[in-house]
Design a protein around this motif. Structure first.
Motif, short mmCIF file in Angstrom:
data_model
loop_
_atom_site.label_atom_id
_atom_site.label_comp_id
_atom_site.label_asym_id
_atom_site.label_seq_id
_atom_site.Cartn_x
_atom_site.Cartn_y
_atom_site.Cartn_z
N PRO A 1 7.29 -10.42 2.92
CA PRO A 1 7.67 -9.11 2.40
C PRO A 1 6.72 -8.61 1.31
O PRO A 1 6.44 -9.30 0.34
CB PRO A 1 9.07 -9.36 1.82
CG PRO A 1 9.58 -10.55 2.55
CD PRO A 1 8.38 -11.41 2.81
N ALA A 2 6.23 -7.39 1.54
CA ALA A 2 5.34 -6.74 0.58
C ALA A 2 5.17 -5.30 1.03
O ALA A 2 5.26 -5.00 2.22
CB ALA A 2 3.97 -7.43 0.55
N PRO A 3 4.94 -4.39 0.09
CA PRO A 3 4.64 -3.01 0.48
C PRO A 3 3.37 -2.95 1.33
O PRO A 3 2.48 -3.80 1.20
CB PRO A 3 4.45 -2.29 -0.86
CG PRO A 3 5.15 -3.15 -1.86
CD PRO A 3 5.00 -4.56 -1.38
N ARG A 4 3.30 -1.95 2.19
CA ARG A 4 2.10 -1.72 3.00
C ARG A 4 1.31 -0.59 2.34
O ARG A 4 1.74 0.56 2.38
CB ARG A 4 2.51 -1.34 4.43
CG ARG A 4 1.36 -1.27 5.44
CD ARG A 4 1.95 -0.95 6.82
NE ARG A 4 0.98 -1.04 7.90
CZ ARG A 4 0.26 -0.03 8.37
NH1 ARG A 4 0.38 1.17 7.81
NH2 ARG A 4 -0.57 -0.19 9.38
N PRO A 5 0.16 -0.90 1.74
CA PRO A 5 -0.56 0.12 0.98
C PRO A 5 -1.07 1.26 1.86
O PRO A 5 -1.21 1.12 3.09
CB PRO A 5 -1.73 -0.66 0.38
CG PRO A 5 -1.38 -2.09 0.53
CD PRO A 5 -0.50 -2.20 1.73
N ALA A 6 -1.35 2.39 1.22
CA ALA A 6 -2.01 3.48 1.94
C ALA A 6 -3.37 3.00 2.44
O ALA A 6 -4.04 2.17 1.81
CB ALA A 6 -2.17 4.68 1.00
N ASN A 7 -3.79 3.52 3.58
CA ASN A 7 -5.07 3.15 4.20
C ASN A 7 -5.17 1.65 4.47
O ASN A 7 -6.25 1.05 4.42
CB ASN A 7 -6.24 3.59 3.31
CG ASN A 7 -6.22 5.08 3.04
OD1 ASN A 7 -6.01 5.87 3.97
ND2 ASN A 7 -6.41 5.47 1.79
N PHE A 8 -4.02 1.04 4.77
CA PHE A 8 -3.97 -0.40 5.04
C PHE A 8 -4.73 -0.72 6.32
O PHE A 8 -4.57 -0.05 7.35
CB PHE A 8 -2.50 -0.81 5.19
CG PHE A 8 -2.28 -2.25 5.48
CD1 PHE A 8 -2.45 -3.22 4.51
CD2 PHE A 8 -1.87 -2.66 6.75
CE1 PHE A 8 -2.22 -4.55 4.78
CE2 PHE A 8 -1.64 -3.99 7.03
CZ PHE A 8 -1.82 -4.94 6.05
N PHE B 1 12.34 -2.25 -1.76
CA PHE B 1 11.26 -3.16 -2.14
C PHE B 1 9.97 -2.78 -1.41
O PHE B 1 8.90 -2.73 -2.02
CB PHE B 1 11.67 -4.60 -1.82
CG PHE B 1 10.59 -5.61 -2.04
CD1 PHE B 1 10.25 -6.03 -3.31
CD2 PHE B 1 9.92 -6.17 -0.96
CE1 PHE B 1 9.25 -6.97 -3.51
CE2 PHE B 1 8.92 -7.12 -1.15
CZ PHE B 1 8.59 -7.52 -2.43
N LEU B 2 10.07 -2.50 -0.12
CA LEU B 2 8.87 -2.16 0.65
C LEU B 2 8.28 -0.83 0.22
O LEU B 2 7.05 -0.67 0.19
CB LEU B 2 9.18 -2.12 2.15
CG LEU B 2 9.58 -3.43 2.83
CD1 LEU B 2 9.66 -3.24 4.34
CD2 LEU B 2 8.62 -4.57 2.50
N GLN B 3 9.12 0.16 -0.10
CA GLN B 3 8.58 1.47 -0.48
C GLN B 3 8.06 1.49 -1.91
O GLN B 3 7.29 2.38 -2.29
CB GLN B 3 9.60 2.58 -0.26
CG GLN B 3 10.81 2.55 -1.15
CD GLN B 3 11.85 3.59 -0.75
OE1 GLN B 3 11.87 4.09 0.38
NE2 GLN B 3 12.72 3.94 -1.68
N ASN B 4 8.46 0.50 -2.73
CA ASN B 4 7.84 0.22 -4.02
C ASN B 4 7.82 1.44 -4.94
O ASN B 4 6.80 1.77 -5.55
CB ASN B 4 6.41 -0.31 -3.82
CG ASN B 4 5.87 -1.01 -5.05
OD1 ASN B 4 6.62 -1.55 -5.84
ND2 ASN B 4 4.55 -0.96 -5.22
N GLY B 5 8.96 2.13 -5.03
CA GLY B 5 9.07 3.25 -5.95
C GLY B 5 8.53 4.56 -5.43
O GLY B 5 8.59 5.58 -6.12
#
Length: 403
Positions: free
Chosen positions: A136-143, A226-230
């Motif tokens: 589990p971790a956010p998926r960053p932009a431009n991943f 948690f995934l959307q991270n705020g």
């Protein structure tokens, strides 16, 4: 145990081999919790206890089944701890809304995965990815998934499982970065219908049906936060099993919207039964095809009736639902996408449409291979008897011209 797992993975030991019991990992709930270093709440502890008791008394686990179950339980416990610890450390996570999530549901094998993957091509949509339910971790932009070690590890795991479960890749073609079903999220608190797909767990299944899914979907929302991270986004979520968890979904997400995908049940039941058989083969020593047939048919007769009931609910306005037929989705997917976006007032940007078009060109039919229809008779199912029991559903949703 690690050495035994590596031997299994490399093919030196068969998945259903007989090995000394001392070589096998334990599955006692308290020991698993201690080994994971986690501290689940009483609801998750009770669910884990029910699940393990059911598996140990009602499933005949293979060597691989026991090792993978041990690994899976530790992973789920640790992941849930990670998510809950993040919420404790940053209360702002829970303040970020999960607004108007879009849930895709309907009969299995009806194109829900294909639709989910298409909608995931829109960069304004958020979807949980396979690798995110493992790590589990956010998926960053431009991943870029090609350069991510977590994605690479999950792709290796998928290849290993495909080798242990011949036919899986044809029935359910996925990668580490593909959208994942919500049952993988609710599995983290051991209240998930996915355990019934891979194991024989009738007593756990009965307990879960009576217990309900509210606590599981409360954790589900924590997981998405948690995934959307705020940074809240437009979540698109998919699982045929949502059909059985609608009360919990509506309690946790009272503004949820729904895409309901329909298909002739007779066209899907043999495929559902076959997928269940393929999924269970690596984990269990003994599988009863007739039992799978009876289980799958009864479950989706119930599911079809629940979809009829859902359409009549006064607390879900018609504008929050849209019905789609498989033939329409398979034949003109972008037209279906346009209709969904228009229904819910979502702008369909040119960039998103182009990305969806590229995905269709790269993976016609969603990546599913063409094959002759699977046989109902292999699972001791009678087509004529099933047709009678699905009459109300077929009349409502599968009439000529679609829904």
């Amino acid at each position: 145990m690690n050495a035994l797992y590596q031997a299994l993975r490399l093919g030196f030991v068969a998945a259903d081999a007989v090995v000394p019991k001392s070589w096998l990992p334990g599955l006692e709930p308290d020991a698993l919790i201690a080994a994971s270093g986690s501290n689940p709440g009483p609801d998750a502890r009770e669910a884990l206890r029910r699940l393990m008791a059911s598996i140990m008394t009602e499933s005949d686990l293979s060597v691989f089944g026991r090792i993978s179950l041990h690994w899976d339980a530790l992973r789920l416990l640790r992941n849930a701890q990670t998510v809950e610890a993040a919420h404790r450390a940053s209360p702002a996570l829970a303040q970020a809304p999960v607004s108007q999530p879009l849930f895709i549901l309907g009969l299995p094998r009806s194109g829900t995965t294909f639709l989910h993957e298409l909608m995931a091509q829109d960069s304004e949509s958020l979807v949980p990815r396979n690798w995110q339910t493992i790590y589990p971790a956010p998926r960053p932009a431009n991943f870029n998934p090609l350069n991510d070690k977590r994605v690479q590890a999950v792709d290796r795991q998928l290849r290993i499982f495909a080798g242990l479960a011949p036919g899986f890749s044809d029935l359910h073609p996925i990668t580490a970065d593909s959208p994942q079903e919500c049952t993988e999220i609710t599995a983290h608190v051991f209240q998930s219908l996915r355990f019934d797909a891979t194991h024989r767990v009738p007593s756990y299944f009965a307990w879960l049906e009576a217990h309900g899914h509210l606590q599981a979907f409360r954790f589900h929302k924590q997981f998405l936060q948690f995934l959307q991270n705020g940074a809240p986004g437009r979540w698109v979520l998919k699982c045929p099993d949502h059909t059985f968890t609608l009360d919990a979904i509506l309690q946790v997400y009272p503004d949820a919207r729904f895409v309901i995908v329909h298909r002739d049940p007779i066209a899907v039941l043999a495929s559902v039964a076959r997928l269940t058989w393929v999924l269970r083969k690596p984990f269990l020593r003994k599988i009863d095809l007739a039992e799978i047939g009876a289980q799958v048919s009864e479950r989706w007769i119930q599911g079809a009736n629940l979809l009829l009931d859902f359409d009549q609910r006064a607390d879900v306005a018609p504008e929050r639902k849209i019905h789609v037929h498989y033939d329409e989705l398979a034949g003109a997917p972008l037209a279906v996408i346009a209709r969904i976006y228009a229904r819910f007032g979502m702008p369909l940007r040119a960039e998103a449409l182009a990305a969806m078009s590229r995905r269709i060109a790269a993976k016609p039919r969603g990546g599913y291979a063409r094959h002759a229809p699977y046989s109902l008779e292999n699972f001791k199912l009678s087509q004529s008897a099933l047709q009678q029991r699905f009459v109300p559903y077929v009349r409502q949703y599968c009439r000529a011209g679609g829904v």
